[in-house]
Design an enzyme around this catalytic site. Structure first.
Site, PDB file in Angstrom:
ATOM      1  N   ARG A   1       2.948  10.234   3.159  1.00 19.23           N
ATOM      2  CA  ARG A   1       4.164  10.414   4.090  1.00 19.23           C
ATOM      3  C   ARG A   1       4.157  11.741   4.843  1.00 19.23           C
ATOM      4  NH1 ARG A   1       3.924   5.626   2.895  1.00 19.23           N
ATOM      5  NH2 ARG A   1       5.726   4.134   2.559  1.00 19.23           N
TER       6      ARG A   1
ATOM      7  N   SER B   1      12.285   2.689   4.190  1.00 22.31           N
ATOM      8  CA  SER B   1      12.465   3.562   2.869  1.00 22.31           C
ATOM      9  C   SER B   1      13.298   4.884   3.639  1.00 22.31           C
ATOM     10  CB  SER B   1      11.472   4.118   2.494  1.00 22.31           C
ATOM     11  OG  SER B   1      10.459   3.100   1.954  1.00 22.31           O
TER      12      SER B   1
ATOM     13  N   GLU C   1      12.872  10.576   3.954  1.00 25.26           N
ATOM     14  CA  GLU C   1      11.800  10.344   4.531  1.00 25.26           C
ATOM     15  C   GLU C   1      11.971  10.251   6.284  1.00 25.26           C
ATOM     16  OE1 GLU C   1       9.985   6.633   5.747  1.00 25.26           O
ATOM     17  OE2 GLU C   1       9.007   6.579   3.695  1.00 25.26           O
TER      18      GLU C   1
HETATM   19  N1  EPU Z   1      12.754  -0.498  -7.891  1.00 22.90           N
HETATM   20  C1  EPU Z   1      13.851  -0.419  -8.440  1.00 22.90           C
HETATM   21  N2  EPU Z   1      14.926  -0.611  -7.698  1.00 22.90           N
HETATM   22  C2  EPU Z   1      14.893  -0.825  -6.269  1.00 22.90           C
HETATM   23  C3  EPU Z   1      13.777  -0.633  -5.722  1.00 22.90           C
HETATM   24  C4  EPU Z   1      12.576  -0.397  -6.427  1.00 22.90           C
HETATM   25  O1  EPU Z   1      14.031  -0.429  -9.588  1.00 22.90           O
HETATM   26  O2  EPU Z   1      16.116  -0.962  -5.705  1.00 22.90           O
HETATM   27  C5  EPU Z   1      11.363  -0.108  -8.670  1.00 22.90           C
HETATM   28  C6  EPU Z   1      10.657  -1.339  -8.432  1.00 22.90           C
HETATM   29  O3  EPU Z   1      11.133  -2.238  -9.321  1.00 22.90           O
HETATM   30  C7  EPU Z   1       9.217  -1.010  -8.644  1.00 22.90           C
HETATM   31  C8  EPU Z   1       9.119   0.455  -8.174  1.00 22.90           C
HETATM   32  O4  EPU Z   1      10.644   0.630  -8.007  1.00 22.90           O
HETATM   33  O5  EPU Z   1       8.891  -0.783 -10.088  1.00 22.90           O
HETATM   34  C9  EPU Z   1       8.598   0.457  -6.840  1.00 22.90           C
HETATM   35  O6  EPU Z   1       9.148  -0.315  -5.853  1.00 22.90           O
HETATM   36  P1  EPU Z   1       8.201  -1.109  -4.492  1.00 22.90           P
HETATM   37  O7  EPU Z   1       7.294  -1.641  -5.213  1.00 22.90           O
HETATM   38  O8  EPU Z   1       9.374  -1.892  -3.972  1.00 22.90           O
HETATM   39  O9  EPU Z   1       7.875   0.181  -3.663  1.00 22.90           O
HETATM   40  P2  EPU Z   1       8.757   1.461  -3.357  1.00 22.90           P
HETATM   41  O10 EPU Z   1       8.064   2.487  -4.055  1.00 22.90           O
HETATM   42  O11 EPU Z   1      10.045   1.217  -3.318  1.00 22.90           O
HETATM   43  C10 EPU Z   1       7.093   2.122  -1.317  1.00 22.90           C
HETATM   44  C11 EPU Z   1       7.069   2.405  -0.045  1.00 22.90           C
HETATM   45  C12 EPU Z   1       7.353   1.123   0.994  1.00 22.90           C
HETATM   46  C13 EPU Z   1       6.364   0.400   0.824  1.00 22.90           C
HETATM   47  C14 EPU Z   1       6.124  -0.033  -0.713  1.00 22.90           C
HETATM   48  C15 EPU Z   1       5.151  -1.095  -0.889  1.00 22.90           C
HETATM   49  C16 EPU Z   1       7.819   4.860  -0.002  1.00 22.90           C
HETATM   50  C17 EPU Z   1       9.057   5.824   0.002  1.00 22.90           C
HETATM   51  N3  EPU Z   1       8.084   3.645   0.222  1.00 22.90           N
HETATM   52  O12 EPU Z   1       8.385   1.567  -1.784  1.00 22.90           O
HETATM   53  O13 EPU Z   1       7.299   1.844   2.196  1.00 22.90           O
HETATM   54  O14 EPU Z   1       6.610  -0.861   1.658  1.00 22.90           O
HETATM   55  O15 EPU Z   1       6.026   0.940  -1.381  1.00 22.90           O
HETATM   56  O16 EPU Z   1       3.894  -0.203  -0.709  1.00 22.90           O
HETATM   57  O17 EPU Z   1       6.864   5.278  -0.357  1.00 22.90           O
HETATM   58  C18 EPU Z   1       8.742   2.653   4.189  1.00 22.90           C
HETATM   59  O18 EPU Z   1       8.220   3.538   3.984  1.00 22.90           O
HETATM   60  O19 EPU Z   1       9.761   2.391   5.122  1.00 22.90           O
HETATM   61  C19 EPU Z   1       8.639   1.398   3.260  1.00 22.90           C
HETATM   62  C20 EPU Z   1       9.360   0.243   2.755  1.00 22.90           C
END
Ligand code: EPU
Length: 338
Positions: free
Chosen positions: A162, A237, A333
């Protein structure tokens, strides 16, 4: 090109914040963009594109320039690859749908990311195991002082998680006008490594997915946990996932062995901010019209009339609670305009 006065920016930012632009104009080609940057009577300018990574906390006194430069063209191709030149004002997701119709592969995992193509390099957008940089060849950008168009190679963009040159040394100096992307025409390289994509394909009993199937799976996953900005204001995010050193990570994981994490290298570990925020008790919380999304704690939402300052106050409360509970500082972000 007309310069308008006192325009509401509510429909120009996906958070739906009703800040105003004192002066506003829309540009639909590079000549107009150059002309507007040469206007001396408006010494400060503020570029707005898809407004999907933006939190406005006040009215904008500068001349707001909305980028609406359109066009997709093929600039090179052989039997295996195509290089597309996509103008900055093309909607990212609609552009991906167009690539899928033409059977060009590479962008399918990044389906439904809101925003326009010109801003994709600024924070090296990514989702479900693929980042912009994986398909990026180069981009062109207008230098806002010399008014020259400069080409940036992938190396010059200094992409990170990012992050890019345009968020650091290049901040405020350039406006990206087009992005060149290299996509496959045949032998598409499918990326289903992200667990939920495999699950989704399995649910639909798809064993040999096409790029269209992957895009559909990503769309289903995103729609199931990310709020649609057309229905509820948000900016995806709000926070980045914090990156810890090995020492910091070992301390953290000995206290919280249940926490999910991704190993980036032998010395760096990424912890999901969404998990930290949920564990700090904020998932689904609401303070007036500012809230934390019910299904994804990483996303802050505007239930209707929240001001940018209210969203920012909520973000500060979250940052300090997460710091108190875990000793980890998460950072936004989104681009916050104060
Ligand atoms: N999790 C929780 N609680 C929550 C959200 C997430 O426990 O409320 C845990 C999930 O269970 C999982 C981990 O966190 O174990 C990761 O969650 P997820 O796979 O949903 O992805 P993320 O890390 O929350 C990132 C990106 C997203 C992108 C997704 C999928 C960033 C800041 N965000 O989210 O990007 O869609 O991976 O690749 O890197 C964006 O940038 O706007 C965005 C949505």
């Amino acid at each position: 090109m007309h310069i308008l006065q006192n325009i509401s920016l509510q429909s120009y930012n996906t958070f739906g914040i009703s800040a105003k632009a004192k002066h506003f104009c829309e540009v639909s080609n590079i000549e107009e963009l150059k002309n507007v940057f040469s206007l001396k009577e408006y010494p400060t300018k503020f570029v707005i594109s898809g407004g999907s990574n933006l939190l406005l906390t006040k009215d904008i006194e500068a001349l707001v320039i909305h980028i609406n430069i359109k066009g997709i063209s093929i600039i090179e191709e052989d039997n295996d690859y195509v290089i597309l030149k996509v103008m900055a004002g093309e909607n990212w997701h609609e552009m991906i749908l167009w690539t899928l119709e033409n059977n060009y592969g590479g962008l399918e995992n990044m389906s439904l990311i809101p925003g326009k193509t010109g801003t994709a390099p600024i924070q090296n957008i990514g989702a479900y195991g693929v980042e912009l940089k994986d398909h990026f060849v180069s981009c062109e950008a207008l230098h806002t002082e010399t008014l020259e168009i400069k080409s940036f190679s992938k190396e010059a963009c200094k992409f990170g998680y990012r992050d890019s040159y345009f968020k650091n040394e290049g901040k405020g100096k350039f406006v990206i006008t087009s992005v060149n992307l290299k996509l496959t025409k045949t032998n598409h390289i499918l990326n289903t490594s992200y667990g939920s994509i495999e699950e989704e394909l399995l649910k639909k009993n798809i064993k040999k997915p096409s790029i269209q199937d992957i895009s559909n799976a990503v769309i289903t996953i995103r729609q199931s946990k990310l709020p649609d900005p057309k229905e509820i204001g948000n900016s995806g995010s709000f926070f980045k996932n914090p990156i810890l050193s090995k020492e910091e990570f070992l301390v953290f994981s000995s206290k919280h062995p249940e926490a999910p994490f991704y190993k980036i290298s032998d010395t760096l570990f990424k912890v999901p901010a969404g998990w930290l925020i949920e564990q700090s008790g904020f998932k689904g919380k609401r303070l007036g019209d500012a809230g934390v999304h019910k299904k994804q704690a990483l996303v802050l939402v505007n239930y209707g009339k929240a001001t940018g300052q209210e969203i920012l106050n909520l973000a500060h409360t979250i940052i300090s609670e997460v710091r108190n509970k875990f000793g980890i500082t998460i950072s936004p972000e989104v681009n916050i305009i104060r």
